[in-house]
Design a protein around this motif. Structure first.
Motif, mmCIF file in Angstrom:
data_model
loop_
_atom_site.group_PDB
_atom_site.id
_atom_site.type_symbol
_atom_site.label_atom_id
_atom_site.label_comp_id
_atom_site.label_asym_id
_atom_site.label_seq_id
_atom_site.Cartn_x
_atom_site.Cartn_y
_atom_site.Cartn_z
ATOM 1 N N ASP A 4 -11.289 -54.102 43.165
ATOM 2 C CA ASP A 4 -10.952 -52.814 43.780
ATOM 3 C C ASP A 4 -9.929 -53.057 44.891
ATOM 4 O O ASP A 4 -10.275 -53.203 46.064
ATOM 5 C CB ASP A 4 -12.220 -52.167 44.333
ATOM 6 C CG ASP A 4 -12.005 -50.715 44.740
ATOM 7 O OD1 ASP A 4 -10.834 -50.304 44.852
ATOM 8 O OD2 ASP A 4 -13.002 -50.003 44.940
ATOM 9 N N PRO A 6 -7.579 -51.049 46.316
ATOM 10 C CA PRO A 6 -7.535 -50.081 47.431
ATOM 11 C C PRO A 6 -8.639 -50.324 48.459
ATOM 12 O O PRO A 6 -8.401 -50.200 49.669
ATOM 13 C CB PRO A 6 -7.697 -48.725 46.739
ATOM 14 C CG PRO A 6 -7.168 -48.944 45.363
ATOM 15 C CD PRO A 6 -7.563 -50.348 45.017
ATOM 16 N N PHE A 7 -9.837 -50.683 47.990
ATOM 17 C CA PHE A 7 -10.944 -50.942 48.911
ATOM 18 C C PHE A 7 -10.649 -52.172 49.763
ATOM 19 O O PHE A 7 -10.899 -52.180 50.978
ATOM 20 C CB PHE A 7 -12.239 -51.143 48.119
ATOM 21 C CG PHE A 7 -13.426 -51.475 48.970
ATOM 22 C CD1 PHE A 7 -14.090 -50.484 49.675
ATOM 23 C CD2 PHE A 7 -13.868 -52.784 49.083
ATOM 24 C CE1 PHE A 7 -15.187 -50.786 50.472
ATOM 25 C CE2 PHE A 7 -14.956 -53.097 49.879
ATOM 26 C CZ PHE A 7 -15.620 -52.094 50.575
ATOM 27 N N PHE A 72 -0.852 -47.336 51.507
ATOM 28 C CA PHE A 72 -1.364 -45.975 51.334
ATOM 29 C C PHE A 72 -0.275 -44.972 51.714
ATOM 30 O O PHE A 72 -0.388 -44.263 52.719
ATOM 31 C CB PHE A 72 -2.606 -45.757 52.192
ATOM 32 C CG PHE A 72 -3.761 -46.653 51.849
ATOM 33 C CD1 PHE A 72 -4.466 -46.480 50.664
ATOM 34 C CD2 PHE A 72 -4.148 -47.680 52.701
ATOM 35 C CE1 PHE A 72 -5.534 -47.298 50.335
ATOM 36 C CE2 PHE A 72 -5.212 -48.500 52.391
ATOM 37 C CZ PHE A 72 -5.900 -48.320 51.194
ATOM 38 N N PRO A 279 -15.501 -42.363 51.556
ATOM 39 C CA PRO A 279 -14.320 -43.106 51.090
ATOM 40 C C PRO A 279 -12.988 -42.442 51.430
ATOM 41 O O PRO A 279 -11.968 -42.738 50.816
ATOM 42 C CB PRO A 279 -14.526 -43.095 49.577
ATOM 43 C CG PRO A 279 -15.120 -41.753 49.312
ATOM 44 C CD PRO A 279 -16.005 -41.448 50.505
ATOM 45 N N THR A 287 -8.891 -39.491 49.536
ATOM 46 C CA THR A 287 -9.663 -40.733 49.504
ATOM 47 C C THR A 287 -8.717 -41.931 49.486
ATOM 48 O O THR A 287 -7.511 -41.796 49.239
ATOM 49 C CB THR A 287 -10.567 -40.793 48.264
ATOM 50 O OG1 THR A 287 -9.742 -40.883 47.086
ATOM 51 C CG2 THR A 287 -11.445 -39.550 48.173
ATOM 52 N N HIS A 289 -8.543 -44.206 47.268
ATOM 53 C CA HIS A 289 -8.014 -44.419 45.923
ATOM 54 C C HIS A 289 -6.917 -43.415 45.591
ATOM 55 O O HIS A 289 -5.949 -43.747 44.902
ATOM 56 C CB HIS A 289 -9.138 -44.347 44.887
ATOM 57 C CG HIS A 289 -10.108 -45.480 44.991
ATOM 58 N ND1 HIS A 289 -11.221 -45.440 45.802
ATOM 59 C CD2 HIS A 289 -10.121 -46.713 44.396
ATOM 60 C CE1 HIS A 289 -11.882 -46.585 45.703
ATOM 61 N NE2 HIS A 289 -11.238 -47.374 44.860
ATOM 62 N N GLU A 290 -7.039 -42.189 46.081
ATOM 63 C CA GLU A 290 -6.001 -41.190 45.843
ATOM 64 C C GLU A 290 -4.730 -41.519 46.611
ATOM 65 O O GLU A 290 -3.623 -41.218 46.160
ATOM 66 C CB GLU A 290 -6.503 -39.806 46.252
ATOM 67 C CG GLU A 290 -7.613 -39.255 45.370
ATOM 68 C CD GLU A 290 -8.248 -38.013 45.942
ATOM 69 O OE1 GLU A 290 -8.941 -37.301 45.189
ATOM 70 O OE2 GLU A 290 -8.080 -37.747 47.156
ATOM 71 N N ALA A 292 -3.683 -44.595 47.520
ATOM 72 C CA ALA A 292 -3.191 -45.957 47.317
ATOM 73 C C ALA A 292 -1.946 -46.008 46.443
ATOM 74 O O ALA A 292 -1.737 -45.177 45.555
ATOM 75 C CB ALA A 292 -4.291 -46.812 46.691
ATOM 76 N N ASP A 295 -1.517 -50.457 41.598
ATOM 77 C CA ASP A 295 -2.197 -51.747 41.732
ATOM 78 C C ASP A 295 -1.223 -52.915 41.764
ATOM 79 O O ASP A 295 -1.471 -53.925 42.436
ATOM 80 C CB ASP A 295 -3.191 -51.934 40.578
ATOM 81 C CG ASP A 295 -4.490 -51.168 40.816
ATOM 82 O OD1 ASP A 295 -4.620 -50.569 41.906
ATOM 83 O OD2 ASP A 295 -5.362 -51.176 39.925
#
Length: 334
Positions: A4, A6-7, A72, A279, A287, A289-290, A292, A295
């Motif tokens: 993960d 983004p995390f 981000f 998150p 969030t 993930h939105e 980021a 990958d």
């Protein structure tokens, strides 16, 4: 195994912001406390106590801001328009403070003016950071992936409270730093100020903590919903423990313990913000993930971060190790 990214990057940026707050916080606090130490010799020693590390501490601010832009971009494009005013004021104050730091040693006739500039830059930078934090916590309206608020949305009673709270908290860090780094009459006076600012900091943290859950239903659920409160309740218990150690260290005339306990208060406050946010990176609109980047970009940047962050930590630790111990009142920055 799926990584993960983004995390991971959210953790890196959160660490950079926390590192900036706890490292630059005490030297901003030293500037905030300047009015309580009117004698030139005391002010010289105070500035000498932070001279070896103050500009290196701001490396973490650059890493956090630059990382947010690169990793981000949606969050960066949303948060910056909402917080342009306090962030621009913060940066100008930090620049003003840096100039004052250098010029104070180059003049005698105008030294008092640069002292005032150092006080002004430190206090305004701290207050602006607190206001920006409060504005972010209370929420940023987002429509179609863009900021949908107005120019003055950041200016609210809650953001003003967080601004004052951070100034008081930084003053506590500065006072406990002086207890650890100085001796004699200056350290005794710093200890008295630390006792007062400790109480004020706990009061400010309590007011902000009680207000925050009622800003958003999500925050209320995170702190008071069952079984969430079993985990979130650890934070106020930790705050109480750090406050006890802080008072004990000051009253027992320990030098290092009060500063470490004060840092613990800031770390726990930061963890509390994480409990409220996660998150989301733009609460409660976007969030991690939105917001980021792809990958592929995150992985490419992570390779650089794996090399860069340990290097920053290494030279920072080395600087603090070399300049450990009490400040010699007869030597320093010139």
């Amino acid at each position: 195994m799926v990584v993960d990214l983004p995390f991971i990057w959210a953790g890196i940026i959160a660490f950079a912001v926390l590192a900036y707050v706890i490292m630059d916080g005490f030297d901003l606090g030293v500037g905030i406390l300047f009015p309580f130490f009117p004698e030139k010799h005391d002010r010289d020693v105070m500035m000498n106590s932070v001279a070896p590390v103050w500009d290196g501490n701001e490396t973490w601010l650059v890493l956090g801001g630059g990382g947010l832009l690169a990793v981000f971009p949606l969050a960066y494009a949303t948060i910056l328009p909402a917080l342009y005013a306090p962030l621009i004021v913060m940066l100008l104050a930090l620049i003003f403070r840096g100039v004052a730091f250098e010029y104070r040693w180059r003049t005698k006739r105008a030294e008092h003016l640069w002292d005032l500039s150092f006080i002004f830059g430190s206090t305004v930078a701290a207050f602006s950071q607190g206001v920006a934090l409060g504005a972010l916590v209370q929420g940023i309206p987002v429509v179609d992936r863009a900021y949908a608020g107005g120019w003055w949305d950041w200016l609210t009673p809650f953001s003003l409270l967080t601004g004052v709270a951070l100034v008081v908290g930084y003053a506590l860090l500065g006072a406990t730093w002086l207890v650890m780094k100085t001796s004699g009459r200056l350290a005794i006076k710093a200890r008295r100020i630390a006792l007062r600012t400790a109480g004020a900091t706990i009061l400010a943290m309590g007011l902000v903590s009680l207000w925050t859950p009622f800003l958003n239903p999500l925050f209320l659920e995170r702190w008071f919903g069952w079984p969430n409160m079993l985990y979130s309740g650890i934070v106020p218990l930790g705050v109480a423990g750090c406050f006890y150690l802080l008072l004990r260290g000051l009253l027992k005339r320990r030098d290092v313990l009060p500063f470490v306990a004060a840092l613990g208060l800031f770390v726990l406050g930061f963890i509390g913000i994480g409990i409220s946010f996660y998150p989301y990176i733009v609460p409660t609109s976007v969030t991690i993930h939105e917001a980021a980047a792809p990958d592929e970009s995150l992985l490419f940047l992570l390779v650089g971060a794996v090399v860069l962050v340990p290097l920053i930590l290494a030279y920072t630790a080395y600087a603090y190790w070399v300049f450990r111990g009490k400040v010699d009142p007869h030597e320093g920055y010139h």
